[in-house]
Every structure is written in structure tokens, then in C-alpha cells.
Write a protein that holds these residues in place. Structure first.
Motif, PDB file in Angstrom:
ATOM      1  N   ALA A   1       6.935  -0.095   0.900  1.00 23.06           N
ATOM      2  CA  ALA A   1       5.704   0.518   1.412  1.00 23.06           C
ATOM      3  C   ALA A   1       5.987   1.894   1.992  1.00 23.06           C
ATOM      4  CB  ALA A   1       5.078  -0.385   2.473  1.00 23.06           C
TER       5      ALA A   1
ATOM      6  N   PRO B   1      -3.281   8.555  -1.079  1.00 28.07           N
ATOM      7  CA  PRO B   1      -4.172   7.583  -1.715  1.00 28.07           C
ATOM      8  C   PRO B   1      -3.914   6.177  -1.187  1.00 28.07           C
ATOM      9  CG  PRO B   1      -2.419   8.216  -3.214  1.00 28.07           C
ATOM     10  CD  PRO B   1      -2.272   9.073  -2.004  1.00 28.07           C
ATOM     11  N   SER B   2      -4.818   5.284  -1.493  1.00 27.09           N
ATOM     12  CA  SER B   2      -4.706   3.899  -1.064  1.00 27.09           C
ATOM     13  C   SER B   2      -3.373   3.317  -1.516  1.00 27.09           C
ATOM     14  CB  SER B   2      -5.866   3.109  -1.680  1.00 27.09           C
ATOM     15  OG  SER B   2      -5.791   1.787  -1.241  1.00 27.09           O
ATOM     16  N   GLY B   3      -2.676   2.656  -0.597  1.00 28.84           N
ATOM     17  CA  GLY B   3      -1.418   2.005  -0.943  1.00 28.84           C
ATOM     18  C   GLY B   3      -0.196   2.894  -0.829  1.00 28.84           C
ATOM     19  N   CYS B   4      -0.362   4.162  -0.378  1.00 26.48           N
ATOM     20  CA  CYS B   4       0.791   5.081  -0.337  1.00 26.48           C
ATOM     21  C   CYS B   4       1.716   4.800   0.827  1.00 26.48           C
ATOM     22  CB  CYS B   4       0.321   6.533  -0.299  1.00 26.48           C
ATOM     23  SG  CYS B   4      -0.373   7.009   1.287  1.00 26.48           S
ATOM     24  N   GLY B   5       1.289   3.962   1.781  1.00 28.26           N
ATOM     25  CA  GLY B   5       2.176   3.591   2.885  1.00 28.26           C
ATOM     26  C   GLY B   5       1.839   4.227   4.226  1.00 28.26           C
ATOM     27  N   LYS B   6       0.730   4.978   4.281  1.00 29.63           N
ATOM     28  CA  LYS B   6       0.428   5.699   5.524  1.00 29.63           C
ATOM     29  C   LYS B   6       0.112   4.761   6.685  1.00 29.63           C
ATOM     30  CE  LYS B   6      -4.160   6.688   3.604  1.00 29.63           C
ATOM     31  NZ  LYS B   6      -4.055   5.683   2.510  1.00 29.63           N
ATOM     32  N   THR B   7      -0.634   3.689   6.418  1.00 36.69           N
ATOM     33  CA  THR B   7      -0.960   2.748   7.500  1.00 36.69           C
ATOM     34  C   THR B   7       0.293   2.028   7.981  1.00 36.69           C
ATOM     35  OG1 THR B   7      -3.135   2.435   6.521  1.00 36.69           O
ATOM     36  CG2 THR B   7      -2.452   0.820   8.158  1.00 36.69           C
ATOM     37  N   THR B   8       1.163   1.669   7.049  1.00 35.30           N
ATOM     38  CA  THR B   8       2.409   1.003   7.432  1.00 35.30           C
ATOM     39  C   THR B   8       3.246   1.909   8.333  1.00 35.30           C
ATOM     40  OG1 THR B   8       2.379  -0.234   5.369  1.00 35.30           O
ATOM     41  CG2 THR B   8       4.473  -0.143   6.533  1.00 35.30           C
TER      42      THR B   8
ATOM     43  N   VAL C   1       7.756  -4.709  -2.672  1.00 33.15           N
ATOM     44  CA  VAL C   1       7.083  -3.404  -2.524  1.00 33.15           C
ATOM     45  C   VAL C   1       7.762  -2.586  -1.428  1.00 33.15           C
ATOM     46  CG1 VAL C   1       4.903  -2.275  -1.914  1.00 33.15           C
ATOM     47  CG2 VAL C   1       4.878  -4.423  -3.196  1.00 33.15           C
TER      48      VAL C   1
ATOM     49  N   GLU D   1      -7.743   5.618  10.275  1.00 33.62           N
ATOM     50  CA  GLU D   1      -9.033   5.921   9.627  1.00 33.62           C
ATOM     51  C   GLU D   1     -10.170   5.854  10.653  1.00 33.62           C
ATOM     52  OE1 GLU D   1      -9.676   6.247   6.114  1.00 33.62           O
ATOM     53  OE2 GLU D   1      -7.833   5.521   5.198  1.00 33.62           O
TER      54      GLU D   1
ATOM     55  N   PHE E   1       7.861  -4.802   1.802  1.00 35.19           N
ATOM     56  CA  PHE E   1       7.163  -6.100   1.861  1.00 35.19           C
ATOM     57  C   PHE E   1       7.495  -6.790   0.548  1.00 35.19           C
ATOM     58  CE2 PHE E   1       4.348  -3.346   4.442  1.00 35.19           C
ATOM     59  CZ  PHE E   1       4.375  -4.060   5.635  1.00 35.19           C
TER      60      PHE E   1
END
Ligand code: ATP
Length: 354
Positions: A20, A39-46, A18, A161, A15
Motif C-alpha cells: 500500500a 488516485p483511489s488505492g494509491c496509498g495516501k490514506t494508509t 498489496v 478527505e 496488506f
């Protein structure tokens, strides 16, 4: 192991500036309960959204059930997604919410009714067909969302989540319910979480991500007992890390000149031996006593946690380490300021190269 249902091959997503998801290759088997953890921002949701078809990889391939998903939109993929905030339609009753996808597909009312009843029985909501969402608890609403996702018989259920909107007690209860549900329906569940306890409690295997990259993919016990890096060791539970210089002695790796002196490490020796490495010791694998052999230290703090107590010990060079013991296990009651000896059994220290 069953055949693969999901294959990611060198998947990258950026992105702007970044990255991701960074060159991720991963295979998930049919019927697996798989967690993407980090952790938050590590790219798992992407990564999850790329499986769902909600994001397009910049490079690499995603295969689901052997088919390349390039160019296949979300609604044509053999997957379904359950979102964080249980997205149920507030103006529809439970049965209409759950049967919505079938209605859109033009499935006849009689078949819809039967499949809605089956799906609701699966998530233990049988009999609540006529309830409106605002007459349900948070846990029940999340089960409606699950039933709605499962009714279309996807090959893979993607969960973002799924328990984070629930309170702590319900979350714990839903963990075992989700695991049982997955067992019953037998399809692969891939879920994203930043909560390591949740991942360890539910998943058969977990992928730990950091800054877009896969750090390690393993079963929960392996992640805990044989972490691949300091990041994984620290992210999965709590750990004491000691830096030193490895050398070989009768086939065993000795990590020299750490804050604990020479530490014998478990596991095979890497080849070649790096010039620096770390020994990881879990707090519960270490003990303390007021006499005998060990590394001298000063007890700085004791936290009584009920079943266990957490001791913070300062080593001679000032480094502080954590030791966790069952409460009442200590030979005597220690107090802050006591001189203690720290020890650990052979094989407890794990060698980490990065
Ligand atoms: P969280 O647990 O906080 O949701 P995550 O591990 O799921 O985090 P992602 O949401 O995948 O992380 O985000 C990975 C990185 O990509 C982050 O730096 C994020 O800011 C960035 N990112 C994600 N989606 C977008 C977007 N649509 N536009 C720009 N940047 C994005």
C-alpha cells in the motif's frame, strides 16, 4: 523553510500481497499545509493513518517533532485526525462535542469552557454551543469536528478527505476557510484528497502518489508547470503527450519524430539522454489557426465551456489532441471538419523521461 515536523524515512506498509505504501521518504515542515494526492488505492490514506498511529509501518521510521513514533500509540502522538464523515457525537451538543477530549483528560470545567469558546470562535461557530448536531448544516458539523480536533492543540492536524461529504458549493467555500484556519492556528495540516483541484487550491506543497510510491513532491505551480512524469502531468490537469527520441542541439533538447515532428523542449538536458522520452504540452498552451505556420490537423470536435472552448484536433497520423482557448479568442468561428494549423510557443513543451 521552518524545521521539519514530520519525517518519513523509507516507510513501507503491506496488506497481504498489496504494497500500500512503498518506500516513502518525505519531510513536512512546521506550519505547512501539505496535501497527499493521488488516485483511489494509491496509498495516501494508509500513509496518513501511519502518521496518526492507526497503522504500523512494516519497515522504515516516522518521526514527529524529532521523536521516533515507533511503539507510540495514536492517543499519545502530538497529532489529531479529522475524518471524512464528520464524526460528531449525535447525542451531545456542540460545546460538549468540542470539549470532549479535554473532559477525558480531566481538565476543569472552567478552563474547558474557555477553550471551547476559543475553538468555536476559530471555526466561526461562536454562539452555537447549545445546538445539537442535527440542528447544524453539513459545513457546520465539519467545523465542529475541526474545532474538536484543534482544541487539544496538536502539532499536526491530519485530515482524511475532510471536504468530500460536502456538496460542491460548500466544498469550495470550505477550501478557503480551511486555508485561512490553518494560517490562523499556524500548525501543520496534512490532508488526503483524490481531488487535484482541492489540493492545488489549498496546499502549499503536494505529494503525488501512485501505486504506493511518491511520484513527486512540489508546490502546486511546480507540479503543473514542471511535472516529473507522465503520471503527474496527466493527473494534475489535462495534457497532450508525444513520444519521441531526444537529441541535443546547441544545448537544447529536441524530441524527434513525435506526432508533431521535432519538438523543442524546455528545461535542462538530462544526462545521459535516454533513447525514448515524452513531450508534454498543456491544452491551454497550444493554439490553432486556419493559416500560417503550424502542424496541420483536422478539427474534430468543439466543446463550448462558457469562458473557454475545448477543441479536439486530429493530427495526420490519427492522434487526437486537446487545445483549450478562451471562447471568442479564435480568429474566426471554427467548425468540426475544418483544416487547421496547430502551434505552441517556444518553451511550452516539457520533457518527461518516464
Ligand atoms: P482511497 O482514495 O480509495 O481511499 P487511498 O489512496 O487512500 O485510496 P489506501 O486506502 O491507502 O488508498 O489503500 C492502498 C492499498 O492498500 C489499496 O490497494 C487498498 O485496497 C489496500 N488496503 C488499505 N487498507 C487495507 C486493509 N486494512 N487491509 C487490506 N488492504 C488494505
Amino acid at each position: 523553510m521552518a524545521g521539519p515536523i514530520i519525517q518519513c524515512e523509507n516507510v513501507t506498509k503491506r496488506f497481504g500481497g498489496v504494497t500500500a505504501v512503498d518506500d516513502v521518504s518525505l519531510t513536512i515542515a512546521q506550519g505547512e499545509f501539505f496535501a497527499l494526492l493521488g488516485p483511489s488505492g494509491c496509498g495516501k490514506t494508509t500513509l496518513l493513518r501511519m502518521l496518526a498511529g492507526l497503522e504500523v509501518p512494516d519497515s522504515g521510521r516516522i518521526l514527529i517533532d524529532g521523536r521516533d513514533m515507533a511503539g507510540i500509540p495514536a492517543n499519545r502522538r502530538p497529532v489529531n485526525m479529522v475524518f471524512q464523515s464528520y464524526a460528531v457525537f449525535p447525542h451531545m451538543n456542540v460545546a460538549d462535542n468540542v470539549g470532549y477530549g479535554l473532559k477525558v483528560e480531566g481538565i476543569a470545567a472552567s478552563e474547558r469552557r474557555a477553550r471551547v469558546a476559543d475553538a468555536l470562535a476559530l471555526v466561526q461557530l461562536g454562539g452555537l454551543e447549545a445546538r445539537m448536531p442535527d440542528q447544524l448544516s453539513g459545513g457546520q458539523r465539519q467545523r465542529v469536528a475541526l474545532a474538536r480536533a484543534l482544541i487539544k492543540r496538536p502539532l499536526v492536524l491530519l485530515l482524511d478527505e475532510p471536504l468530500s461529504a460536502l456538496d460542491a458549493k460548500l466544498r469550495e467555500q470550505m477550501r478557503s476557510e480551511l486555508a485561512q484556519l490553518q494560517h490562523k492556528v499556524g500548525i501543520s495540516f496534512v490532508f488526503v484528497t483524490h481531488d487535484q483541484d482541492e489540493a492545488l487550491a489549498m496546499a502549499g506543497r503536494c505529494a503525488v502518489m501512485d501505486k504506493g510510491k511518491l511520484e513527486q513532491v512540489a508546490a502546486p505551480a511546480d507540479l503543473y508547470e514542471r511535472p516529473a512524469s507522465r503520471f503527474v502531468a496527466d493527473f494534475i490537469g489535462s495534457v497532450n503527450l508525444f513520444q519521441g527520441t531526444p537529441r541535443l542541439e546547441s544545448g537544447r533538447v529536441i524530441l524527434a519524430t513525435t506526432e508533431l515532428g521535432d519538438v523543442i523542449c524546455a528545461g535542462a538536458a538530462p544526462s545521459p539522454l535516454p533513447s525514448q522520452a515524452w513531450a508534454a504540452l498543456r491544452p491551454e498552451k497550444m493554439s490553432l489557426s486556419d493559416s500560417g505556420e503550424g502542424i496541420p490537423g483536422t478539427l474534430r470536435h468543439i466543446a463550448y465551456l462558457g469562458r473557454e472552448s475545448l477543441y479536439e484536433v486530429e493530427l495526420p497520423d490519427g492522434k487526437r489532441i486537446k487545445i483549450r482557448r478562451p471562447s471568442g479568442d479564435a480568429i474566426r468561428d471554427f467548425s468540426a471538419g475544418d483544416n487547421v494549423q496547430v502551434s505552441w510557443p517556444d518553451g511550452a513543451a516539457v520533457l518527461l523521461l518516464s
